[in-house]
Design an enzyme around this catalytic site. Structure first.
Site, PDB file in Angstrom:
ATOM      1  N   SER A  77      -4.028  -3.905  -2.761  1.00 39.49           N
ATOM      2  CA  SER A  77      -4.234  -3.655  -1.325  1.00 39.49           C
ATOM      3  C   SER A  77      -5.638  -3.115  -1.137  1.00 39.49           C
ATOM      4  CB  SER A  77      -3.236  -2.606  -0.821  1.00 39.49           C
ATOM      5  OG  SER A  77      -3.616  -2.137   0.455  1.00 39.49           O
ATOM      6  N   TYR A 132       0.765   5.318  -2.184  1.00 40.38           N
ATOM      7  CA  TYR A 132       0.525   3.863  -2.130  1.00 40.38           C
ATOM      8  C   TYR A 132      -0.870   3.536  -2.688  1.00 40.38           C
ATOM      9  CZ  TYR A 132       0.443  -0.794   0.119  1.00 40.38           C
ATOM     10  OH  TYR A 132       0.381  -2.150   0.374  1.00 40.38           O
TER      11      TYR A 132
END
Ligand SMILES: NC(=O)c1ccc[n+]([C@@H]2O[C@H](COP(=O)([O-])OP(=O)(O)OC[C@H]3O[C@@H](n4cnc5c(N)ncnc54)[C@H](O)[C@@H]3O)[C@@H](O)[C@H]2O)c1
Length: 244
Positions: free
Chosen positions: A138, A151
Site C-alpha cells: 500500500s 497497517y
C-alpha cells in the site's frame, strides 16, 4: 495479450474488491485460478462467474494449517506457479489508543500469513525454476498514515520482506514484487467518511480513485514471463498521489 495458459495462480483475498478483479483478469489470460478467502459461498459464486479453470477453497489465512491445505488443494492443478498475496485488513485508530489485539490482527493477516504461505510454496517454485510472487502492499507502507500504525507497519514489512525473498530466489527464475495501490474504490474504502474521501481525492493529481482493474492490470504483468527481469520492486499505482 499476456499469456498465462500454462500457469496456476493462487489468489488470497479473492472475493474482495481487488482480488476479484485480479481473478477475472488472470483467468481471462488463460491461467488456472485457485481462489481463497474466508467465505466459501462467496468463493463459489466467483467460481461460477469465471468457469471451469477456477477452483476455490475457503480458509482463514492466519490458521497454522492454511498454507499446507492450500498447497494440497492445488496439487491436482499442477501446483502453484504464481502467488498473489492479496488478503488484507485494517483496524484503524491513533497509536495511543491502539490495542494489542488491533496491532496483532493486522500484522497477522497482512504480513505473517503471507510469509507463511511464501515459505511453504518456495520449495515447489525452486524445483520448477520458475515462480512469481506478487504481494499487495500500500502507499501507506511507503509514506505512513495517521491512524494506521499497524497497517503501515504490515505493508512496509511486506515491502522489506519481498526485497529479502527476491534476493534469496532470484537465481532460480523466481521473482517477488509488491504493488502499492493508492486509493482504490473497494469495500475496504467505501465506508470512509466523505470528508476523508475528499481529502484523499484532493491529493491525487488524476482526481479520481483507482479501480480494482487498475491494480489487476499491473498484477497481470508481474505474473507473466514478460516481467522476468523485475524483482524486489514495489510498483506504485496511485494516480500520481506519490511520485518516487
Ligand atoms: N482499497 C484500497 O484503497 C487499497 C489500497 C492499498 C492497498 N490495498 C490492499 O489491497 C488488498 C485488497 O484490498 P481490497 O481493497 O480488495 O479489500 P477488501 O476488503 O475488498 O478485500 C480483502 C479480502 O481479504 C479477505 N481476508 C481478510 N482477512 C482474511 C483472512 N484472515 N483469511 C482469508 N481472507 C481474508 C477478506 O475476506 C476480503 O475478501 C489488501 O491487502 C489491501 O490492504 C487496498
Amino acid at each position: 495479450m499476456l499469456d498465462l495458459t500454462q500457469r496456476t495462480v493462487l489468489i488470497t483475498g479473492a472475493t474482495g474488491g481487488i482480488g476479484r478483479a485480479i481473478a477475472k483478469t488472470l483467468y481471462a489470460q488463460g491461467a488456472t485460478v485457485i481462489l481463497t478467502d474466508i467465505n466459501q459461498e462467496r468463493l463459489d459464486g466467483l467460481v461460477q462467474d469465471l468457469g471451469e479453470r477456477a477452483h476455490a477453497l475457503a480458509v482463514n489465512i492466519t490458521d497454522k494449517e492454511a498454507p499446507k491445505s492450500l498447497l494440497k488443494f492445488s496439487e491436482p492443478f499442477g501446483g502453484i506457479d504464481i502467488l498473489i498475496n492479496n488478503a488484507g485488513i485494517t483496524k484503524d485508530t491513533l497509536s495511543m489508543r491502539m490495542t494489542d489485539e488491533m496491532w496483532n490482527q493486522v500484522l497477522s493477516v497482512n504480513l505473517t500469513a503471507g510469509f507463511h504461505l511464501i515459505r511453504e510454496l518456495l520449495p515447489q517454485m525452486m524445483k520448477k525454476r520458475w515462480g512469481r510472487i506478487v504481494s499487495m502492499a500500500s502507499i501507506v507502507g511507503v509514506i505512513g498514515n495517521l491512524g494506521q500504525a499497524n497497517y503501515a507497519a504490515s505493508k512496509g514489512g511486506l515491502i522489506a520482506m519481498t526485497k529479502s525473498i527476491a534476493q534469496e530466489v532470484a537465481s532460480r527464475g523466481i521473482t517477488a514484487n509488491c504493488i502499492a495501490p493508492g486509493f482504490i474504490a473497494t469495500p475496504m474504502t467505501e465506508n470512509l467518511p466523505d470528508n476523508v474521501k475528499q481529502a484523499m481525492l484532493d491529493r491525487i493529481p488524476m482526481k479520481r480513485m483507482g479501480t480494482p482493474q487498475d491494480i489487476a492490470n499491473v498484477v497481470a504483468f508481474l505474473a507473466s514471463d514478460e516481467s522476468a527481469y523485475i524483482t524486489g520492486q514495489t510498483i506504485n499505482v496511485n494516480g500520481g498521489m506519490l511520485m518516487l
